[in-house]
Each structure stands twice: as structure tokens, then as C-alpha cells.
Scaffold this motif. Sequence first.
Motif, PDB file in Angstrom:
ATOM      1  N   PRO A 119      -1.584  14.687  -6.449  1.00  0.00           N
ATOM      2  CA  PRO A 119      -1.479  14.608  -5.097  1.00  0.00           C
ATOM      3  C   PRO A 119      -1.823  13.700  -4.115  1.00  0.00           C
ATOM      4  CG  PRO A 119      -3.435  16.260  -5.363  1.00  0.00           C
ATOM      5  CD  PRO A 119      -2.897  14.629  -6.748  1.00  0.00           C
ATOM      6  N   VAL A 120      -0.755  13.160  -2.769  1.00  0.00           N
ATOM      7  CA  VAL A 120      -0.807  12.094  -2.012  1.00  0.00           C
ATOM      8  C   VAL A 120      -1.990  12.025  -0.758  1.00  0.00           C
ATOM      9  CG1 VAL A 120       0.653  11.360  -0.153  1.00  0.00           C
ATOM     10  CG2 VAL A 120       1.612  12.582  -1.428  1.00  0.00           C
ATOM     11  N   SER A 121      -2.668  13.140  -0.660  1.00  0.00           N
ATOM     12  CA  SER A 121      -3.763  12.784  -0.072  1.00  0.00           C
ATOM     13  C   SER A 121      -5.235  12.133  -1.390  1.00  0.00           C
ATOM     14  CB  SER A 121      -4.226  13.989   0.235  1.00  0.00           C
ATOM     15  OG  SER A 121      -4.980  14.414  -0.575  1.00  0.00           O
ATOM     16  N   VAL A 122      -5.032  12.707  -2.776  1.00  0.00           N
ATOM     17  CA  VAL A 122      -5.728  11.709  -3.372  1.00  0.00           C
ATOM     18  C   VAL A 122      -5.768   9.790  -3.332  1.00  0.00           C
ATOM     19  CG1 VAL A 122      -6.900  11.407  -5.534  1.00  0.00           C
ATOM     20  CG2 VAL A 122      -6.624  14.063  -4.675  1.00  0.00           C
ATOM     21  N   ALA A 123      -4.445  10.298  -3.654  1.00  0.00           N
ATOM     22  CA  ALA A 123      -3.672   8.546  -4.348  1.00  0.00           C
ATOM     23  C   ALA A 123      -4.353   7.442  -2.436  1.00  0.00           C
ATOM     24  CB  ALA A 123      -2.408   8.903  -3.879  1.00  0.00           C
ATOM     25  N   CYS A 124      -3.794   8.334  -1.420  1.00  0.00           N
ATOM     26  CA  CYS A 124      -4.244   7.410  -0.279  1.00  0.00           C
ATOM     27  C   CYS A 124      -5.807   7.325  -0.168  1.00  0.00           C
ATOM     28  CB  CYS A 124      -4.176   8.279   0.973  1.00  0.00           C
ATOM     29  SG  CYS A 124      -2.075   8.545   1.119  1.00  0.00           S
ATOM     30  N   CYS A 125      -6.739   8.531  -0.403  1.00  0.00           N
ATOM     31  CA  CYS A 125      -8.113   8.202  -0.252  1.00  0.00           C
ATOM     32  C   CYS A 125      -8.607   6.679  -1.395  1.00  0.00           C
ATOM     33  CB  CYS A 125      -8.493   9.461  -0.643  1.00  0.00           C
ATOM     34  SG  CYS A 125      -8.521  10.484   0.326  1.00  0.00           S
ATOM     35  N   ILE A 126      -7.929   6.641  -2.719  1.00  0.00           N
ATOM     36  CA  ILE A 126      -8.344   6.429  -3.900  1.00  0.00           C
ATOM     37  C   ILE A 126      -7.621   4.549  -3.203  1.00  0.00           C
ATOM     38  CG2 ILE A 126      -7.425   5.489  -6.008  1.00  0.00           C
ATOM     39  CD1 ILE A 126      -7.637   8.286  -7.186  1.00  0.00           C
ATOM     40  N   SER A 157       0.906  -1.197   0.108  1.00  0.00           N
ATOM     41  CA  SER A 157      -0.021  -0.161  -0.300  1.00  0.00           C
ATOM     42  C   SER A 157       0.391   1.142   0.230  1.00  0.00           C
ATOM     43  CB  SER A 157      -1.082  -0.146   1.427  1.00  0.00           C
ATOM     44  OG  SER A 157      -1.423  -1.506   1.380  1.00  0.00           O
ATOM     45  N   VAL A 158       1.484   1.661   0.918  1.00  0.00           N
ATOM     46  CA  VAL A 158       2.736   2.457   0.902  1.00  0.00           C
ATOM     47  C   VAL A 158       3.766   2.769  -0.888  1.00  0.00           C
ATOM     48  CG1 VAL A 158       4.914   2.814   1.958  1.00  0.00           C
ATOM     49  CG2 VAL A 158       3.150   2.287   3.481  1.00  0.00           C
ATOM     50  N   ALA A 159       3.946   1.710  -1.079  1.00  0.00           N
ATOM     51  CA  ALA A 159       4.856   1.862  -2.593  1.00  0.00           C
ATOM     52  C   ALA A 159       3.408   1.837  -3.358  1.00  0.00           C
ATOM     53  CB  ALA A 159       5.401  -0.505  -2.726  1.00  0.00           C
ATOM     54  N   LEU A 160       2.048   1.886  -3.480  1.00  0.00           N
ATOM     55  CA  LEU A 160       1.113   1.541  -4.272  1.00  0.00           C
ATOM     56  C   LEU A 160       0.491   3.697  -4.312  1.00  0.00           C
ATOM     57  CD1 LEU A 160      -0.665   1.036  -6.805  1.00  0.00           C
ATOM     58  CD2 LEU A 160      -2.074   0.851  -5.181  1.00  0.00           C
TER      59      LEU A 160
END
Length: 121
Positions: free
Chosen positions: A68-75, A56-59
Motif C-alpha cells: 500500500p502507498v501509505s506503507v511505502a511512504c512510511c518506509i 522519493s516520489v519515484a521510489l
Amino acid sequence: MSEDYKKLIDDSKAYLKTRYDLLRLELLDKLSLILGLLVLIIVALFILLSAVAYFSVALVGWMSTCMPVSVACCILGGVLLLLLLVLYLMRRKLFIDPFIRILGRRLFAPDDKDGEPEENN
């Protein structure tokens, strides 16, 4: 005649004690199988959760190159929640039934230790 009864009672007590000891040993054997299976499942789950966390961290790191990182985390969080929902809905077929099948096979497997021939059906 009374000595015969006394010998019969003594033999019966010895037989019952032997059967009791055998039952305790069989219970210990089955319990060790169950505990071994549970430890294996717990260790496998821990390794699986660790792998999911690292992937998950790598993805998220890879996805953050184009958003943005926040959008990637939410997805990724949404995908993981969706996966969790699918696993919950299929829990009986994927987890409960196979676990019961494995446990039943381990607990009720025929033993050929008694000197009785196994049936080949």
C-alpha cells in the motif's frame, strides 16, 4: 626644518590612506569569495533537495506496486529520517571541517600580487 616635518606628515597621511584603501579592497575581495561560496552551497543544496524529492516520489511509486502507498511512504520516511540522523552524527566530519578548510584556504591563501616570492614548502 619645518617643511621636512610637514612633508613627512603629508607622506605619512598619504601612506596610511593608501594602506586603508588596500585593506578595504582586500576585505571586499575576501567577502566576495565567501559570499560566492555561500551562494554556491545554497544553490547546490536546493538542487540536491529537489532531486531527493523527485527520487522519493519515484521510489514510493515503485514501492506501491507491491505494498500500500501509505506503507511505502512510511518506509521511505523512516529511511530518510535514519539518513538524516547519520548525517547529523557525522556533521563535523562531512560538512563543518571541509567548509572551514575551504574557507580558510580561500581567505588565507598567499597572494603573489605583492611582488614577494612564494615559498615552496
